[in-house]
Write an enzyme that holds these catalytic residues in place. Sequence first.
Site, PDB file in Angstrom:
ATOM      1  CG  HIS A 186      -1.650   1.255   1.468  1.00  0.00           C
ATOM      2  ND1 HIS A 186      -2.965   1.427   1.091  1.00  0.00           N
ATOM      3  CD2 HIS A 186      -1.275   2.432   2.046  1.00  0.00           C
ATOM      4  CE1 HIS A 186      -3.355   2.647   1.420  1.00  0.00           C
ATOM      5  NE2 HIS A 186      -2.340   3.278   2.000  1.00  0.00           N
ATOM      6  CD  GLU A 187       1.795   3.543   3.795  1.00  0.00           C
ATOM      7  OE1 GLU A 187       2.051   4.613   3.216  1.00  0.00           O
ATOM      8  OE2 GLU A 187       0.808   3.390   4.535  1.00  0.00           O
TER       9      GLU A 187
END
Length: 326
Positions: A147-148
Site C-alpha cells: 500500500h505505502e
Amino acid sequence: MNWEVVKLRLNMALATLGIVLLGFALALAVADYAFGAQFGVGLMLSILMFIFFLNIIQWLFGPYMINWAYRTVEVTPTDPVYGWLYSTVAEVAKYNGFRDVPKVYIADVPFPNAFAYGSPIAGKRIAFTLPILKLLNRDEIMAVAGHELGHLKHRDVELLMAVGLIPALIYYLGWWIFWGGMFGGGGGNGRGNNGGLLFLIGIAMMAVSFVFQLLVLSINRMREAYADVNSALTVPGGKENLQLALAKLTLSMDPGALEKFKKKSTTNQMASMLFFTNAIEEVPTWNARELVEIWKTTKVPWYAEIFMDHPHPAKRIQLLEKVSKY
C-alpha cells in the site's frame, strides 16, 4: 482488464480535472470582478507563486522534518533485529518495479502506523512505527508495504500537493477581496461604492475554499483506495493480508469496534485510527477475520466519510473484494 481499477482511475482523473478547472474558473471570474482582468490575473499568479514556493520547500525538506518528529532510525539489510523488515520492503519494491529499494525507517512513536514519503533530495522513504511491527505478522507487513509503496509509485504526494493549491488559491484570493472591501473596493467591475459587496464576496470565497478542501479530501480517499488496490494486485496474498491488517489496526485502537460494527454502527470514523494512542499490542486473528466479514456487508452512507482523508474501512474491504474477482 480489471474494470474496478479502470473505474477508479477514471473517477480520479475526472475528479482531479474537475476540481482544478472549476477552481481556476471561479478564482479568475471573481478576481476579474473584484480587481479587473489585469490586476486580478496578476494577483492570482502572485498568490499561486507564493503558495507553490512554500509547498515546494515543504516537499523538498519535509522528509527531514518527518524523521525528526517521528524519531526515526534507518534500517539496513544487516540490522540484527530488523533486517527482516528491510528484506520485506525490498521484496515488495521488486514486485512494484522499483529500481532501487526505498530507505526503510522505524519510527519510535506509540501508535501503529506506516507511511511513505520522500523528495528529490531526500529520496524515497518508507517508515513503520514500533507498535505496528508488534501488531502485524510479516505477511501483513508486506501488504501494508504494498500500500505505502503504491503511494510512491503513483506519486500521490506530488499530485495532492498540486491539487491542494486550488483551495489555498481561493482562500487567499478571498482574503485579499475581504480586505479590499474593508477599504472601499477593488479595481474591477465590483469597485466604486461596492466595498460592502466585496467584503461579503471575500468571506464567501474563504468559505468556498473549505468546500474545495473537502473535495481535495475526496481525491485523497481515492488515492488511498488506489494504494490498497496496488497492494492487492502486486503482493502475493495482498488482499487478504491487507484486510486483516486494517482490522487489526482498528481493533488495536478500539477493542470495542467489533461489537460496534455488529450493531451496524456506520458512523464511527475509523480513518483517524492511525493517529490515536494507547494501542494494545496483540489482537486475536479470529476477531480480525470476523470484523473483515462484517465490513464486507456494511453499508456506509455517503456522509460518513466526508471529513475523512481515508475511505471508511468497510469501503476499503469491499473494493478489495471487487478487485480480486477479476
